[in-house]
Scaffold this active site. Structure first.
Site, PDB file in Angstrom:
ATOM      1  N   ASP A  45      52.097   5.988  -3.230  1.00  0.00           N
ATOM      2  CA  ASP A  45      52.561   7.375  -3.408  1.00  0.00           C
ATOM      3  C   ASP A  45      51.478   8.387  -3.781  1.00  0.00           C
ATOM      4  O   ASP A  45      51.680   9.224  -4.674  1.00  0.00           O
ATOM      5  CB  ASP A  45      53.675   7.415  -4.464  1.00  0.00           C
ATOM      6  CG  ASP A  45      54.912   6.659  -4.047  1.00  0.00           C
ATOM      7  OD1 ASP A  45      54.946   6.113  -2.930  1.00  0.00           O
ATOM      8  OD2 ASP A  45      55.865   6.601  -4.855  1.00  0.00           O
ATOM      9  N   ASP A  83      56.979   8.237  -0.957  1.00  0.00           N
ATOM     10  CA  ASP A  83      58.322   8.667  -1.330  1.00  0.00           C
ATOM     11  C   ASP A  83      58.824   9.569  -0.204  1.00  0.00           C
ATOM     12  O   ASP A  83      58.090  10.449   0.258  1.00  0.00           O
ATOM     13  CB  ASP A  83      58.271   9.442  -2.648  1.00  0.00           C
ATOM     14  CG  ASP A  83      58.903   8.684  -3.798  1.00  0.00           C
ATOM     15  OD1 ASP A  83      59.172   7.482  -3.645  1.00  0.00           O
ATOM     16  OD2 ASP A  83      59.116   9.296  -4.853  1.00  0.00           O
ATOM     17  N   HIS A  85      62.331  11.414   0.274  1.00  0.00           N
ATOM     18  CA  HIS A  85      63.686  11.678  -0.183  1.00  0.00           C
ATOM     19  C   HIS A  85      64.426  12.681   0.698  1.00  0.00           C
ATOM     20  O   HIS A  85      63.821  13.588   1.279  1.00  0.00           O
ATOM     21  CB  HIS A  85      63.660  12.230  -1.612  1.00  0.00           C
ATOM     22  CG  HIS A  85      63.148  11.264  -2.628  1.00  0.00           C
ATOM     23  ND1 HIS A  85      63.628   9.978  -2.743  1.00  0.00           N
ATOM     24  CD2 HIS A  85      62.192  11.396  -3.594  1.00  0.00           C
ATOM     25  CE1 HIS A  85      62.992   9.367  -3.738  1.00  0.00           C
ATOM     26  NE2 HIS A  85      62.127  10.205  -4.263  1.00  0.00           N
ATOM     27  N   HIS A  89      68.895  14.263  -2.826  1.00  0.00           N
ATOM     28  CA  HIS A  89      68.767  12.907  -3.349  1.00  0.00           C
ATOM     29  C   HIS A  89      69.349  12.778  -4.751  1.00  0.00           C
ATOM     30  O   HIS A  89      69.232  13.682  -5.591  1.00  0.00           O
ATOM     31  CB  HIS A  89      67.299  12.482  -3.375  1.00  0.00           C
ATOM     32  CG  HIS A  89      67.132  11.000  -3.460  1.00  0.00           C
ATOM     33  ND1 HIS A  89      66.974  10.348  -4.653  1.00  0.00           N
ATOM     34  CD2 HIS A  89      67.130  10.047  -2.500  1.00  0.00           C
ATOM     35  CE1 HIS A  89      66.869   9.050  -4.435  1.00  0.00           C
ATOM     36  NE2 HIS A  89      66.959   8.833  -3.136  1.00  0.00           N
ATOM     37  N   HIS A 118      61.334  16.473  -5.320  1.00  0.00           N
ATOM     38  CA  HIS A 118      59.985  16.098  -4.905  1.00  0.00           C
ATOM     39  C   HIS A 118      60.015  15.253  -3.643  1.00  0.00           C
ATOM     40  O   HIS A 118      61.007  14.593  -3.349  1.00  0.00           O
ATOM     41  CB  HIS A 118      59.257  15.334  -6.020  1.00  0.00           C
ATOM     42  CG  HIS A 118      59.868  13.996  -6.319  1.00  0.00           C
ATOM     43  ND1 HIS A 118      60.997  13.857  -7.108  1.00  0.00           N
ATOM     44  CD2 HIS A 118      59.517  12.740  -5.929  1.00  0.00           C
ATOM     45  CE1 HIS A 118      61.314  12.577  -7.196  1.00  0.00           C
ATOM     46  NE2 HIS A 118      60.434  11.876  -6.487  1.00  0.00           N
ATOM     47  N   LYS A 143      59.937   5.102   1.377  1.00  0.00           N
ATOM     48  CA  LYS A 143      60.974   4.599   0.485  1.00  0.00           C
ATOM     49  C   LYS A 143      61.730   5.759  -0.145  1.00  0.00           C
ATOM     50  O   LYS A 143      61.232   6.879  -0.196  1.00  0.00           O
ATOM     51  CB  LYS A 143      60.360   3.705  -0.595  1.00  0.00           C
ATOM     52  CG  LYS A 143      59.281   4.373  -1.427  1.00  0.00           C
ATOM     53  CD  LYS A 143      58.556   3.369  -2.316  1.00  0.00           C
ATOM     54  CE  LYS A 143      57.494   4.015  -3.166  1.00  0.00           C
ATOM     55  NZ  LYS A 143      58.005   4.985  -4.137  1.00  0.00           N
ATOM     56  N   CYS A 188      56.363   3.916 -10.048  1.00  0.00           N
ATOM     57  CA  CYS A 188      56.266   3.260  -8.743  1.00  0.00           C
ATOM     58  C   CYS A 188      55.201   2.173  -8.694  1.00  0.00           C
ATOM     59  O   CYS A 188      55.388   1.153  -8.027  1.00  0.00           O
ATOM     60  CB  CYS A 188      56.049   4.296  -7.651  1.00  0.00           C
ATOM     61  SG  CYS A 188      57.450   5.429  -7.493  1.00  0.00           S
TER      62      CYS A 188
END
Length: 240
Positions: A45, A83, A85, A89, A118, A143, A188
């Site tokens: 990330d 990440d 999203h 989310h 984010h 993810k 993470c």
């Protein structure tokens, strides 16, 4: 093994300084560690939202990029994560009336820390930091794209059962050792490292190539959980 969700349960407590942890806080590697052909570097990330100026900035998050680039040159195998999203989310505080970022709520899969919006799919904030230069990376794992469950780990989402397929990918390629760097140490990075151990990989977190959030003691709790899982804590200078 310490349950990762217990790491999140204590977020209402008093913040613990990361400086108190010391190098004794997690299992140590005794000698130089080789990053041979059976090893993989997972870069977690390193995205615009997580560096200074981003919506969920990690202090000094940008400072690890040159070191990660340098470390990656010593690895034949590199995987990166993003990440990714949805705009609505479940992990966003904006989706919970009356809640603020860094508060926690109970969801069907357990305790969930609420974050500022984010890494929304397709936005500039979700892009990898432009100075990250790892042209030989073989795979990017996205993810957190299921709107009703968060996903810290590169291996398994926060419900503990939905997998990304990364474990199978690495095993089919004969990988035995996992090295983890990136953002953030206490979320993470930690969850990725602990899941790598669950998958049976020898696992190392390269501490100086990570930075943490330390939201009300989360850094201390995460190092304790990693230690319980058998994750080894090293510095970049410990790599052969």
């Amino acid at each position: 093994m310490v349950d990762r969700r217990q790491v999140m349960m204590g977020l209402g407590g008093v913040a613990v300084s990361a400086a108190l942890l010391g190098r004794a806080g997690i299992a140590q590697a005794a000698a130089k560690v080789s990053a041979g052909g059976k090893s993989v570097l997972i870069v977690v990330d390193v995205q615009n939202c997580f560096v200074p100026g981003g919506s969920l900035a990690v202090k000094e998050g940008d400072q690890i990029v040159p070191l990660i680039n340098k470390i990656a040159k010593g690895f034949e195998n590199v995987v990166m994560t993003q990440d990714w999203h949805t705009a609505d989310h479940v992990s966003f505080a904006s989706q919970h009336a009356g809640k603020k970022p860094f508060e926690a709520v109970k969801l069907p899969y357990g305790n969930q820390v609420l974050w500022p919006d984010h890494c929304v799919q397709g936005t500039e904030g979700a892009q990898l930091v432009k100075d990250l230069s790892i042209p030989h990376a073989q795979l990017v794992i996205r993810k957190g794209f299921h709107k009703n469950v968060d996903s810290y780990s590169a291996f398994t989402e926060a419900d503990g059962k939905t997998t990304t397929g990364l474990g199978g990918y690495l095993k089919q390629r004969g990988i035995k050792r996992v090295f983890v760097v990136g953002l953030a140490t206490d979320f993470c990075v930690a969850w990725t490292a602990m899941d790598a151990r669950k998958q049976g990989f020898e696992t190392y977190v390269i501490e100086d190539a990570c930075r943490g959030i330390d939201a009300q003691g989360s850094l201390a709790k995460s190092w304790a959980a990693m230690k319980a899982a058998g994750v080894k804590r090293i510095q970049s200078a410990d790599l052969a």
